[in-house]
Design a protein around this motif. Sequence first.
Motif, PDB file in Angstrom:
ATOM      1  N   HIS A   1       0.822  -1.206   0.000  1.00 15.13           N
ATOM      2  CA  HIS A   1       0.000   0.000   0.000  1.00 15.13           C
ATOM      3  C   HIS A   1       0.857   1.257   0.000  1.00 15.13           C
ATOM      4  O   HIS A   1       0.613   2.198  -0.758  1.00 15.13           O
ATOM      5  N   ALA A   2       1.871   1.282   0.856  1.00 13.19           N
ATOM      6  CA  ALA A   2       2.761   2.449   0.893  1.00 13.19           C
ATOM      7  C   ALA A   2       3.462   2.632  -0.445  1.00 13.19           C
ATOM      8  O   ALA A   2       3.654   3.760  -0.911  1.00 13.19           O
ATOM      9  N   SER A   3       3.834   1.537  -1.098  1.00 13.28           N
ATOM     10  CA  SER A   3       4.511   1.654  -2.393  1.00 13.28           C
ATOM     11  C   SER A   3       3.596   2.286  -3.429  1.00 13.28           C
ATOM     12  O   SER A   3       4.033   3.109  -4.239  1.00 13.28           O
ATOM     13  N   GLU A   4       2.311   1.908  -3.417  1.00 11.73           N
ATOM     14  CA  GLU A   4       1.375   2.516  -4.366  1.00 11.73           C
ATOM     15  C   GLU A   4       1.202   4.000  -4.080  1.00 11.73           C
ATOM     16  O   GLU A   4       1.083   4.809  -5.002  1.00 11.73           O
ATOM     17  N   GLN A   5       1.182   4.367  -2.796  1.00 11.08           N
ATOM     18  CA  GLN A   5       1.088   5.778  -2.438  1.00 11.08           C
ATOM     19  C   GLN A   5       2.295   6.557  -2.963  1.00 11.08           C
ATOM     20  O   GLN A   5       2.150   7.635  -3.542  1.00 11.08           O
ATOM     21  N   ILE A   6       3.470   5.997  -2.771  1.00 15.62           N
ATOM     22  CA  ILE A   6       4.689   6.673  -3.219  1.00 15.62           C
ATOM     23  C   ILE A   6       4.712   6.792  -4.740  1.00 15.62           C
ATOM     24  O   ILE A   6       5.018   7.854  -5.298  1.00 15.62           O
TER      25      ILE A   6
END
Length: 407
Positions: free
Chosen positions: A204-209
Amino acid sequence: MQSFSNKADIADEGVWPIRRRRILDWLVNETRGERFIDNILVDMCEKLLASGVPVARATLHFRTNHPQWIGARILWKEGLAEATINTFAYGIENTPEFLKSPVNAIHQGAEEVRKQLEDTADGDEDSFYQELRDDGLTEYIAWPVEHTFGKRHVATFSTSRPGGFTSEHVDFLRDLLPALTLVSEIRLKNIMARTLLQTYVGPHASEQILSGVTTRGSGATVGAAIMICDLRDFTAISDLWPRDDVIHLLNDYFDAMSDPIERYGGEILKFMGDGLLAIFPLSKDTACHDLLEAIREGQALMAQLNRQYAGNGREPLRYGVGVHVGDVMYGNIGSRRRLDFTVIGPAVNVASRLETLTKEVKRPVLLSRAFVEMAGCAKDMDSLGTFPLRGLGEPVDVFAFPERAAE
């Protein structure tokens, strides 16, 4: 007969294209909207067939930066609407099958590997080429696909045409390589960037970044069930054990606790030495139930691991888990040049204090009343009473997994 060619053997080296064709314009100018290289390979092969090039099989072999896989193969066969993607674990590069493969020959510097499959007079019994023969293929060609800084990958084409490819077919296919190289490198780097981010910060954090949440302070407030886990006595272990044994122990421990978290939809935001921080966003109705199931499965795996350790004469590993629920600030925190995508807030502090409290009350998993009420699991837990938590204003009602659940 199989032939290997070096750069000096390739005709008209540096002259490109030998002939301008519509498919080249398509590769360079009309594939921008396609994210995935496997779809491009399928479309390209169908266009080759429509142009009269009798391709019956094509593959792309890529080396990857992945914690589990050394590489991947994308395979298309005539008549298939989609390509097949196979991943290969580390260690395959040392197997006899790979060492004598045409893909390895390309990695070792060959500029071309070409095999006439109809010619069996050389007594070739190689299982790979025999498999191609059994599929009715008559010729196989492999070429390097060279990305930036000498990163070498492989493209292969095969045909079932009697007599194999003509020289015109080979020129046509060779003309595609520079364009295919550019198109594949862009897609592969996108995949690698996503893979590396998922490996180090979670999906999820990777998609946000990747979507652009990269400025300091950017983020959002989200509701989440929070889990903090810590290994006990790690300082003493790291002082007494050999370095490699300590790393192996940590990996075993994190496998046992982390795999269930990810399997049940949680996101591990960081590993902190011998601890981890994970959240289960409340946007999913089953978040609290999923967290409980992840802990139960993690406990079972830790018990299994400890049985193995006991068989080797080692002390069992002990751990503490703190669980709470609430709103957290989810986003970028850090210095101007070095950011951490994480969660902060009072709810995280409560989970952390509960994890610390496990040492005092001698129970491995502690949960707050707020979490237990939201999860509807009070009847399944032991109520331990109310405890003041360091740095927090109000005492917290604390619950624990029944002791039998930790066995």
